[in-house]
Design a protein around this motif. Sequence first.
Motif, short mmCIF file in Angstrom:
data_model
loop_
_atom_site.label_atom_id
_atom_site.label_comp_id
_atom_site.label_asym_id
_atom_site.label_seq_id
_atom_site.Cartn_x
_atom_site.Cartn_y
_atom_site.Cartn_z
N GLU A 145 95.72 20.95 56.88
CA GLU A 145 95.73 21.13 55.43
C GLU A 145 96.20 22.53 55.05
O GLU A 145 96.99 22.70 54.10
N ALA A 146 95.72 23.54 55.77
CA ALA A 146 96.12 24.92 55.47
C ALA A 146 97.60 25.13 55.77
O ALA A 146 98.29 25.86 55.06
N PHE A 147 98.09 24.49 56.83
CA PHE A 147 99.51 24.59 57.16
C PHE A 147 100.36 23.97 56.07
O PHE A 147 101.37 24.55 55.64
N ILE A 148 99.98 22.79 55.59
CA ILE A 148 100.73 22.13 54.52
C ILE A 148 100.74 23.00 53.26
O ILE A 148 101.76 23.11 52.58
N HIS A 149 99.61 23.62 52.97
CA HIS A 149 99.53 24.48 51.79
C HIS A 149 100.51 25.65 51.90
O HIS A 149 101.21 25.97 50.94
N ALA A 150 100.58 26.26 53.09
CA ALA A 150 101.44 27.44 53.28
C ALA A 150 102.91 27.07 53.35
O ALA A 150 103.75 27.75 52.77
N ASP A 151 103.23 26.01 54.07
CA ASP A 151 104.63 25.71 54.37
C ASP A 151 105.25 24.66 53.47
O ASP A 151 106.47 24.44 53.52
N TYR A 152 104.44 24.03 52.64
CA TYR A 152 104.97 23.06 51.68
C TYR A 152 104.61 23.45 50.25
O TYR A 152 105.48 23.77 49.45
N THR A 153 103.32 23.46 49.96
CA THR A 153 102.88 23.67 48.57
C THR A 153 103.35 25.00 48.01
O THR A 153 103.90 25.06 46.90
#
Length: 214
Positions: free
Chosen positions: A81-89
């Motif tokens: 979830e944290a990775f998606i937040h940093a690299d997508y969101t």
Amino acid sequence: MSQVLITGTTGLVGGHLLRLLMQERKVNYIAAPTRRPLTDISGVFNPYDPQLTDALAQVKDPIDIAFCCLGTTRRAAGSKEAFIHADYTLVVDTALTAKKLGAKHFLVVSSMGANARSPFFYNQVKGKMEDALIAQNWERLTIVRPSMLLGDRDKQRFNESIFAPLFQLFPGNWKSIQARDVARAMLHEAFSPTQEGVNIIPSAKLREIAKGEA
């Protein structure tokens, strides 16, 4: 003269790119929102907030060109979830902010192998990020896909410390690349009269462009 927005300046590519932008005569304004304050800079608007989206919201001046160098790893992020937040969101938030402020050209660091249908989580997220940016219908969208990055980090990533020497022996797009060369190539592309639309630049081409700029 251009007014520029850049995120990811505390990272490897972003740090090099910020220094290049500060020396670029074609740039007269730089906004660099961050999660923590930058040091050893002058003449840069640096709103900061642990929530990068809140720092982005503090940028109000018109923008011509925007760069996004945000990127981490699942290990460093701590969770999917944290990775998606940093690299997508946060990448999409950077693009939306830039577009709202009038930017016509968006340049983003993605990754070799980015593909929304990839069976590998990292490449899948990068591919979905690219698809989201393409769907925004930018007048110019430049996506750079470097191989494994080389350079001095404050905290060395485990995979890079293990595999970087090996990747230096690989040919073509697989060959590892210096972060400063990615930054040089991005700066060149930002001010070059290339075709409109989506331009995806693989790692070997990034090295070629950077060599011409050295």
